[in-house]
Scaffold this motif. Structure first.
Motif, short mmCIF file in Angstrom:
data_model
loop_
_atom_site.label_atom_id
_atom_site.label_comp_id
_atom_site.label_asym_id
_atom_site.label_seq_id
_atom_site.Cartn_x
_atom_site.Cartn_y
_atom_site.Cartn_z
N UNK A 85 -5.11 7.79 -0.59
CA UNK A 85 -5.29 6.38 -0.97
C UNK A 85 -5.94 5.58 0.14
N UNK A 86 -5.47 5.78 1.38
CA UNK A 86 -6.06 5.07 2.52
C UNK A 86 -7.53 5.40 2.66
N UNK A 96 0.83 -1.21 0.00
CA UNK A 96 0.00 0.00 0.00
C UNK A 96 0.86 1.25 0.00
N UNK A 149 2.85 17.04 -9.18
CA UNK A 149 4.21 17.05 -8.69
C UNK A 149 5.18 16.54 -9.74
N UNK A 179 -9.54 3.82 -0.12
CA UNK A 179 -9.69 2.38 0.12
C UNK A 179 -10.74 2.12 1.19
N UNK A 198 4.51 15.03 0.03
CA UNK A 198 3.83 14.39 -1.11
C UNK A 198 3.39 12.99 -0.72
N UNK A 199 4.31 12.21 -0.14
CA UNK A 199 3.97 10.83 0.21
C UNK A 199 2.84 10.79 1.24
N UNK A 236 9.47 9.96 -8.51
CA UNK A 236 10.33 11.11 -8.29
C UNK A 236 10.62 11.33 -6.81
N UNK A 237 9.98 10.53 -5.95
CA UNK A 237 10.35 10.55 -4.54
C UNK A 237 11.35 9.43 -4.26
N UNK A 242 -0.50 11.65 -0.59
CA UNK A 242 -0.95 10.58 -1.48
C UNK A 242 -1.38 9.36 -0.67
N UNK A 243 -0.56 9.02 0.32
CA UNK A 243 -0.87 7.89 1.19
C UNK A 243 -2.21 8.10 1.89
N UNK A 283 9.26 15.75 -0.30
CA UNK A 283 8.96 14.34 -0.58
C UNK A 283 8.06 13.78 0.50
N UNK A 294 -2.30 14.83 -7.33
CA UNK A 294 -1.12 15.30 -6.60
C UNK A 294 0.13 14.71 -7.25
N UNK A 295 0.06 13.41 -7.57
CA UNK A 295 1.21 12.75 -8.18
C UNK A 295 1.54 13.38 -9.53
N UNK A 296 0.52 13.59 -10.36
CA UNK A 296 0.79 14.12 -11.71
C UNK A 296 1.28 15.56 -11.64
N UNK A 340 2.16 1.83 -3.60
CA UNK A 340 1.34 2.52 -4.59
C UNK A 340 1.23 4.00 -4.29
N UNK A 341 1.70 4.42 -3.11
CA UNK A 341 1.64 5.85 -2.78
C UNK A 341 3.00 6.53 -2.93
N UNK A 342 4.00 5.79 -3.42
CA UNK A 342 5.33 6.36 -3.55
C UNK A 342 5.63 6.68 -5.01
N UNK A 343 5.59 7.95 -5.38
CA UNK A 343 5.89 8.29 -6.76
C UNK A 343 7.38 8.08 -7.07
#
Lengths: 333, 284
Positions: B270-271, A158, B221, B274, B262-263, A166-167, B266-267, B259, B217-219, A161-164
């Motif tokens: 996603x959580x 999980x 960034x 889900x 961002x994580x 570029x990180x 996104x995390x 970083x 956010x991913x795109x 899937x949250x780690x891009x």
């Protein structure tokens, strides 16, 4: 099935054509390649010269037809053009010619032929990592469902899937290349073995998202499969858990992975653009960024063409592969 | 969300954590520009760059708790402003995508016919194009890309999955008896769509929308990281990551701060997504 494949191929062709047309219009009509290539110091005469040399002074429709190879085109470096500027030949897509790069001063086809194998190496390695990690850990998580192992694997997936890229890419570079020196700090290397060594870190970076996705899908698919009757039969026959897990269940649970692999081409392409930039890998992805940045229209067109065909081919092949592997699937119904 | 869905959601620890992450990141983004102690674009070259031109470390200069970036700008202020920019783009892009996706999907699924055929082919085309490549190319040829062009662009390119799901759900609902009954009672098409179909597609749309924020956010960034998203000097987490990577060896924190944000974001999304999925559509 043949009719289905033909129809899908036709649609793929249509999509590629739509993308190519769109990007051509975008690059040549909206952007100003002359200014981007020659820089801010170029005077109006130089700009006009550039446009004339590359045929950019002609109507957009004619430029496009020339790019396709339907009408005669301008090609600055062809010997004929230099000796006799009035004489022009056909040099478009229909002739298998991708035109001339503004920045590289050589045919786009040649640039792509140098770059594509490098990206393929990266992509194949990444796909290898994805499948190996994804399938192994997915099956393990399903096999040891609701234990600490399952929780750990799925939690990691999980996060994955949250780690891009570029990180993760820069962090890997920092820790594994700069601090520990286990891997090279980017670049392509000098001989084949060295290329693979240089490709490991970027390929792994590229693979994280896919591996995590495959592990998640594989787990839920496996859990579903392990419930089915034929698994119970296999167990009742006295087969070992390992045989049942890997040879009976995992094989069937692989089907959705095949579909995902086809769909993941878009992700691999996008990932390659970013990963190659981070690791200074001189492949198609960094070529894409460079040429878009410099508004090198012919190169952008070439890259977009290759990427679109890859994505379409991936989708189509995945469909065919699923139909071939699973007799229950009938294409086109 | 009905009562049962809410109870399932509340029991889901991951979803609650996700929700809390999302809430705190959103708060940081919304209030960030107000809380930021300094102008994020102002360079304090004398005070915040040491003799050799390297940025000062956190806590070394009073009033600048996270130190400075490579140009002597206050890092904390840039992170806060950058977060606002990143979240703004992600939220507006998602809102546009949801609006487009629901409208196109509902109209396709309800009326079918030529509109359905054309819009679904458009979805096929968009879904199978190299998204990032096209987005970068469009952003590059734009003469003076502003923030709104970025989120309009992202929104226009990412409504496809939402449209597909909305369409499928609409077709499903449309065939049910109570829609027939509503029609027999003389309800107009618009009324049926708004009062009866829309509430039914809301669940999947919320789930998809939540995960779409993470993707946006991913795109965003990614594009800013490649130098073709948010334009300098404006900060966004992606562009800060890019600038941080250049000083990676000397000051890894400049890369790690954005970083981490961002994580986390996104995390969190996603959580939450889900958790909402499990709440709306329980399988086990």
């Amino acid at each position: 099935m043949i009719a289905y494949i033909a129809r899908r191929a036709l649609f793929a062709l249509f999509v590629v054509a739509a993308v190519v047309t769109g990007v051509f219009a975008l690059m040549n009509a909206v952007g100003d390649p002359a200014a981007a290539t020659l820089g801010p110091s170029a005077g109006p005469e130089q700009l006009a010269d550039f446009n004339k040399k590359h045929g950019l002074d002609q109507p957009l429709a004619q430029q496009f037809l020339a790019y396709l190879g339907v009408v005669r085109c301008v090609r600055p470096s062809s010997p004929r053009w230099h000796t006799d500027p009035g004489q022009r030949g056909y040099c478009g897509l229909l002739q298998g010619d991708l035109g001339e790069s503004f920045g590289h001063q050589e045919p786009v086809g040649n640039v792509i032929l140098t770059r594509l194998p490098r990206t393929l190496l990266l992509g194949v390695l990444a796909l290898g990592f994805e499948l190996l990690l994804g399938i192994t850990f997915g099956v393990l998580a399903a096999r040891f469902r609701n234990t600490w192992l399952d929780t750990t694997i799925m939690g990691t997936a999980f996060l994955g899937i949250s780690l891009p890229t570029y990180v993760t890419g820069p962090i890997f570079l920092l820790v594994l290349a700069f601090w520990y020196g286990w891997f090279p700090v980017g670049g392509y290397g000098v001989d084949p073995l060295d290329h693979v060594y240089h490709a490991l870190l970027p390929a792994f970076t590229l693979a994280i998202f896919g591996a995590a996705t495959y592990a998640r899908v594989m787990r839920s698919e496996m859990i579903e499969t392990l419930r089915s009757d034929y698994i119970r039969t296999a167990r009742a026959k006295g087969l070992s858990t390992r045989t049942v897990t890997w040879q009976h269940a995992a094989r069937n649970a692989l089907l959705p992975i095949v579909t995902l692999m086809g769909l993941s081409m878009t992700i691999l392409v996008a990932g390659a653009i970013i990963t190659e930039t981070i690791f200074a890998w001189p492949g198609m992805g960094s070529l894409a960024i460079q040429s878009i940045y410099n508004l090198d229209a012919p190169t952008v067109m070439g890259v977009v063409l290759v990427f679109s065909v890859t994505v379409q081919a991936g989708n189509l092949l995945a469909d065919i592969a699923v139909a071939a592997l699973d007799p229950r699937v009938r294409l086109g119904s | 969300m009905d009562g049962r869905a809410w109870r399932r959601f509340r029991k889901n620890k991951g979803a609650l954590w996700g929700g809390m992450l999302v809430l705190s990141v959103t708060l940081v983004a919304a209030l960030g520009p107000l809380l930021a102690p300094h102008d994020p674009d102002q360079q304090h070259r004398e005070t915040l760059l040491s003799g050799d031109g390297s940025p000062v470390a956190p806590w070394s200069v009073p009033g600048h708790p996270l130190g400075a970036d490579s140009l002597g700008r206050d890092e904390l202020s840039r992170l806060l402003h950058g977060g606002a920019v990143s979240m703004q783009v992600a939220f507006f892009a998602t809102a546009l995508a949801v609006l487009l996706g629901v409208v196109v999907g509902a109209l396709s699924g309800y009326f079918l016919g030529a509109f359905d055929f054309l819009s679904m082919r458009l979805v096929d085309v968009l879904l199978s194009t190299p998204f990032l490549l096209i987005a970068i190319a469009i952003q590059r040829v734009w003469d003076d890309p502003a923030l709104w062009t970025l989120f309009v662009l992202l929104g226009l390119l990412s409504w496809t999955t939402l449209a597909r799901v909305t369409r499928a759900k609409t077709m499903q609902v449309r065939a049910l008896d109570y829609i027939q009954a509503a029609r027999a009672l003389g309800a107009g098409r618009m009324r049926i769509l708004l009062r009866h179909v829309l509430p039914n597609v809301l669940g999947p749309v919320i789930v998809l929308g939540t995960t779409l924020v993470a993707q946006m956010i991913i795109v965003e960034s990614a594009m800013s990281f490649l130098g073709l998203g948010v334009q300098p000097p404006q900060a966004s987490w992606g562009s800060m990551l890019r600038e941080g990577q250049e000083l990676m060896d000397d000051a890894p924190r400049l890369m790690l701060f954005p970083a981490a944000f961002i994580v986390m974001t996104v995390f969190g999304f996603n959580l939450l997504g889900e958790g909402l999925r499990d709440a709306f559509d329980p399988k086990d």
